[in-house]
Design an enzyme around this catalytic site. Structure first.
Site, PDB file in Angstrom:
ATOM      1  N   ASP A 112      55.494 -40.833 -14.068  1.00  0.00           N
ATOM      2  CA  ASP A 112      55.988 -41.226 -15.363  1.00  0.00           C
ATOM      3  C   ASP A 112      57.579 -41.382 -15.541  1.00  0.00           C
ATOM      4  O   ASP A 112      57.999 -41.955 -14.550  1.00  0.00           O
ATOM      5  CB  ASP A 112      55.162 -40.349 -16.546  1.00  0.00           C
ATOM      6  CG  ASP A 112      55.553 -40.696 -17.971  1.00  0.00           C
ATOM      7  OD1 ASP A 112      54.863 -42.039 -18.386  1.00  0.00           O
ATOM      8  OD2 ASP A 112      56.212 -40.204 -18.704  1.00  0.00           O
ATOM      9  N   HIS A 310      46.995 -43.794 -16.387  1.00  0.00           N
ATOM     10  CA  HIS A 310      48.331 -43.346 -16.126  1.00  0.00           C
ATOM     11  C   HIS A 310      48.599 -42.072 -15.650  1.00  0.00           C
ATOM     12  O   HIS A 310      49.433 -41.954 -14.707  1.00  0.00           O
ATOM     13  CB  HIS A 310      48.989 -43.613 -17.500  1.00  0.00           C
ATOM     14  CG  HIS A 310      50.396 -43.291 -17.630  1.00  0.00           C
ATOM     15  ND1 HIS A 310      51.554 -44.155 -16.729  1.00  0.00           N
ATOM     16  CD2 HIS A 310      51.305 -42.025 -17.829  1.00  0.00           C
ATOM     17  CE1 HIS A 310      52.329 -43.395 -16.944  1.00  0.00           C
ATOM     18  NE2 HIS A 310      52.310 -42.379 -17.662  1.00  0.00           N
TER      19      HIS A 310
END
Length: 338
Positions: A112, A310
């Site tokens: 991320d 994610h």
């Protein structure tokens, strides 16, 4: 200088907590194992804990596995100034951690926001960081004729892309802090591969006049996230607040200026990319992945995990751990090359 913060004595493969001094204050880290240093950098809104599954696996493979709390998170320093969260400050923190641990070099792994932090750390300090693994967010060199906020402001018409929504100081904090745990649960679930797309509109766009959380899923936690995991994350942000973590987003235009000298620059160390099939950045940044022969000329391998969202190192903990270890062992000078 380092400062132990764990009351228990670490030995063998057991993890231990430590605080190390940096130019910006202190960085809290969790370390396990011994050998070549592998530094893991988390994203938003997470902590060192997002690497809990990979720490023992990488340590068992013969490495000194270290996961940090990025500045603004957990037990790391939380500067008040928004400008203290620029990319160059994060690079300096990573350099200071490596030096505090007495290592001559390190492999860096980021997820991320930790992915661009890791990428820029490798880009700016190739003398110290010998390889880089990027999870979920592809590498895209600094570029373009417009500051990033101008670009993001054009997305979504009347709706606001989450990065743009986070720009105004205090706005996202007012949404999150009344019930940190519930907000985190929705944010994590919304980007998970297990959760179906929202029928109300793009999940990470705030509706006109609304809040980002208005489109979060109202479902049970995804299988990879237990109630105890959520309690840990919520506790970290309830103690430390959200302003420091959100200030990373509020420096993207400053980063664009600070990194102008590296416009379009490739990362020339050996690299690895792991993304999720249903992850926003993996989909939105498909052009960045296609550009890897130019931007990551020494890319060893790229993996898109089927059905994954994610949070790749938590959703597919064993698979990501195995991919990282296989890649690490193939790098020059590591345990696999002895």
């Amino acid at each position: 200088m380092s400062h132990p913060v764990s009351s228990s004595t670490a030995s063998g493969q057991q993890p231990r907590h430590r605080l190390v001094d940096t130019p910006g204050g202190r960085i809290h880290l969790v370390e396990q194992g011994s050998g070549p240093l592998v530094l893991m950098v988390h994203g938003f809104p997470e902590s060192w804990y997002s690497w809990r599954h990979q720490l023992p696996v990488i340590a068992a493979a013969g490495y000194h596995a270290v996961a940090i709390d990025v500045r603004g998170y957990g037990r790391s320093s939380k500067p008040v100034e928004r400008e203290a969260y620029g990319m160059l400050a994060h690079v300096a923190d990573n350099v200071a951690v490596v030096k505090a641990l007495g290592a001559e070099s390190a492999v860096i792994v980021g997820h991320d926001w930790g992915s661009p932090i890791a990428a820029n750390t490798a880009l700016l300090r190739p003398d110290l960081f010998t390889a880089v693994a990027l999870l979920s967010v592809p590498y895209a060199p600094r570029g373009g004729d417009l500051p990033p906020t101008d670009v993001f402001a054009r997305l979504g018409a009347a709706e606001e892309f989450y990065i743009q929504y986070f720009q105004e100081p205090g706005r996202a904090e007012a949404e999150i802090e009344p019930d940190v745990r519930s907000w985190l649960a929705g944010f994590y679930a919304g980007a998970s591969g297990e959760v179906k797309p929202s029928a109300d509109g793009p999940r990470f766009f705030a509706p006109a006049g609304g809040r980002l959380c208005d489109r979060f899923p109202r479902e049970p936690l995804p299988a990879w996230l237990t109630e105890e995991d959520l309690d840990f994350y919520a506790g970290e942000f309830e103690r430390g607040g959200l302003t420091g973590p959100l200030n990373r987003y509020r420096n993207i235009d400053r980063d664009w200026v600070d990194l102008a000298a590296w416009d379009g620059a490739p990362i020339t160390q050996p690299s690895l990319f792991i993304g999720g099939e249903h992850d926003g950045p993996t989909v939105w940044m498909a052009d960045a992945i296609k550009a890897y022969p130019t931007t990551l000329p020494r890319l060893v391998s790229s993996h898109i995990l089927e059905g994954c969202g994610h949070w790749v190192q938590q959703e597919r903990a064993d698979e990501v751990g195995a991919l990282l270890v296989d890649w690490l062992r193939a790098l020059p000078g590591g345990p696999g090359q002895r």
